[in-house]
Scaffold this motif. Sequence first.
Motif, PDB file in Angstrom:
ATOM      1  N   VAL A  20       0.837  -1.201   0.000  1.00  0.00           N
ATOM      2  CA  VAL A  20       0.000   0.000   0.000  1.00  0.00           C
ATOM      3  C   VAL A  20       0.871   1.250   0.000  1.00  0.00           C
ATOM      4  N   ALA A  21       1.950   1.255   0.790  1.00  0.00           N
ATOM      5  CA  ALA A  21       2.859   2.401   0.815  1.00  0.00           C
ATOM      6  C   ALA A  21       3.492   2.626  -0.554  1.00  0.00           C
ATOM      7  N   CYS A  22       3.853   1.550  -1.251  1.00  0.00           N
ATOM      8  CA  CYS A  22       4.469   1.672  -2.577  1.00  0.00           C
ATOM      9  C   CYS A  22       3.485   2.237  -3.598  1.00  0.00           C
ATOM     10  N   VAL A  23       2.245   1.750  -3.569  1.00  0.00           N
ATOM     11  CA  VAL A  23       1.242   2.237  -4.522  1.00  0.00           C
ATOM     12  C   VAL A  23       0.971   3.717  -4.283  1.00  0.00           C
ATOM     13  N   GLY A  24       0.786   4.101  -3.017  1.00  0.00           N
ATOM     14  CA  GLY A  24       0.557   5.509  -2.710  1.00  0.00           C
ATOM     15  C   GLY A  24       1.717   6.387  -3.140  1.00  0.00           C
ATOM     16  N   ALA A  25       2.947   5.920  -2.924  1.00  0.00           N
ATOM     17  CA  ALA A  25       4.126   6.700  -3.312  1.00  0.00           C
ATOM     18  C   ALA A  25       4.224   6.829  -4.832  1.00  0.00           C
ATOM     19  N   PHE A  26       3.935   5.749  -5.556  1.00  0.00           N
ATOM     20  CA  PHE A  26       4.034   5.788  -7.011  1.00  0.00           C
ATOM     21  C   PHE A  26       3.013   6.754  -7.612  1.00  0.00           C
ATOM     22  N   VAL A  27       1.764   6.667  -7.161  1.00  0.00           N
ATOM     23  CA  VAL A  27       0.735   7.581  -7.672  1.00  0.00           C
ATOM     24  C   VAL A  27       1.083   9.022  -7.324  1.00  0.00           C
ATOM     25  N   ALA A  28       1.607   9.249  -6.109  1.00  0.00           N
ATOM     26  CA  ALA A  28       1.965  10.605  -5.695  1.00  0.00           C
ATOM     27  C   ALA A  28       3.118  11.161  -6.526  1.00  0.00           C
ATOM     28  N   LEU A  29       4.135  10.334  -6.803  1.00  0.00           N
ATOM     29  CA  LEU A  29       5.270  10.795  -7.599  1.00  0.00           C
ATOM     30  C   LEU A  29       4.837  11.143  -9.021  1.00  0.00           C
ATOM     31  N   ARG A  30       4.008  10.304  -9.607  1.00  0.00           N
ATOM     32  CA  ARG A  30       3.517  10.596 -10.958  1.00  0.00           C
ATOM     33  C   ARG A  30       2.666  11.868 -10.964  1.00  0.00           C
ATOM     34  N   SER A  31       1.824  12.025  -9.956  1.00  0.00           N
ATOM     35  CA  SER A  31       0.974  13.220  -9.894  1.00  0.00           C
ATOM     36  C   SER A  31       1.814  14.479  -9.725  1.00  0.00           C
ATOM     37  N   ALA A  32       2.832  14.403  -8.862  1.00  0.00           N
ATOM     38  CA  ALA A  32       3.691  15.568  -8.642  1.00  0.00           C
ATOM     39  C   ALA A  32       4.424  15.952  -9.917  1.00  0.00           C
ATOM     40  N   ARG A  33       4.862  14.957 -10.691  1.00  0.00           N
ATOM     41  CA  ARG A  33       5.550  15.259 -11.944  1.00  0.00           C
ATOM     42  C   ARG A  33       4.631  15.965 -12.935  1.00  0.00           C
ATOM     43  N   TRP A  34       3.375  15.503 -13.037  1.00  0.00           N
ATOM     44  CA  TRP A  34       2.456  16.173 -13.943  1.00  0.00           C
ATOM     45  C   TRP A  34       2.087  17.558 -13.426  1.00  0.00           C
ATOM     46  N   ALA A  35       2.109  17.745 -12.109  1.00  0.00           N
ATOM     47  CA  ALA A  35       1.836  19.075 -11.561  1.00  0.00           C
ATOM     48  C   ALA A  35       2.905  20.067 -11.970  1.00  0.00           C
ATOM     49  N   LEU A  36       4.161  19.606 -12.053  1.00  0.00           N
ATOM     50  CA  LEU A  36       5.260  20.510 -12.369  1.00  0.00           C
ATOM     51  C   LEU A  36       5.179  21.065 -13.788  1.00  0.00           C
ATOM     52  N   VAL A  37       4.507  20.348 -14.697  1.00  0.00           N
ATOM     53  CA  VAL A  37       4.396  20.824 -16.079  1.00  0.00           C
ATOM     54  C   VAL A  37       2.994  21.348 -16.360  1.00  0.00           C
ATOM     55  N   SER A  38       2.209  21.586 -15.315  1.00  0.00           N
ATOM     56  CA  SER A  38       0.859  22.121 -15.474  1.00  0.00           C
ATOM     57  C   SER A  38       0.804  23.534 -14.911  1.00  0.00           C
ATOM     58  N   GLU A  39      -0.262  24.218 -15.219  1.00  0.00           N
ATOM     59  CA  GLU A  39      -0.442  25.586 -14.749  1.00  0.00           C
ATOM     60  C   GLU A  39      -1.848  25.751 -14.176  1.00  0.00           C
TER      61      GLU A  39
END
Length: 276
Positions: A20-39
Amino acid sequence: MGEIHHADHGWVTPAVSYFVACVGAFVALRSARWALVSEGRTRVVWLLFASTSLGAGIWSMHFIAMLGFSVTGVEISYQPLLTVVSLLVAVAVVGVGLFTVGYWRRRPALALLIGGLTTGLGVAAMHYLGMAAMVLPGHLAYDRTTVGLSVAIAVFAATAALWAALNIRGTLAVLAAAPVMGVAVCAMHYTGMAALSVQLDFSHSTQGGVMALQFIFPLGVGLGCYVFFGSLAFAVSPSKPSTQPLLSGPAAPLPPRPPRVPPQRRRPMSGVGTRR
């Protein structure tokens, strides 16, 4: 002194909590990356999803692991209000760290330091609030040195996760970063648990507690479903630059770092300090 057991069900609870910790971390990392290229609003939505995924993943990891925790001869229950507060603290403080990194790009090193420290302290606060929510006939005591070590691990894990979101390129790299983050979160949890001792006192009141299977388990299942269906939505939703899925397709490109403006030298004022 109560005899403590951390894995009543063998490796089932540690293994599920780690997953569960791995799944949460993976989704969070992907979301944070897309946030960095969004406005604008899109960036806010990505960061909110990253915060809830990581916070809920860490909280679920903690309480799934606690399903295997027991003290010989006593029943353990939990205060519902303090348990929910620990979840809100996890999501809120992780959100502060992620929003700091997401919006303070001009000074990435300082943003990483502040975000990692804030997020790590929030993870530690969630853990010990969750422990304080336990109701049992006795008193909890902690070894301060081991507690300090667990907090240091939490800060290191949070900083490493945020660094990964800012710097790691490629899907496989992000996929590899999530299990590392899961190991760090679990290490923080079990280090904190190693600091615990229980002094039994059967005159101590145990009113106001609810059994874990009656309250925490359904809440944990709900949060787990949230993270799972969130990751499933990623898997089938195409990204804007291509038709690749957000989850299994290529990672979002890292945004360019803002250029450093060299400090301008002061020019001498006309007529001051000049010779004719």
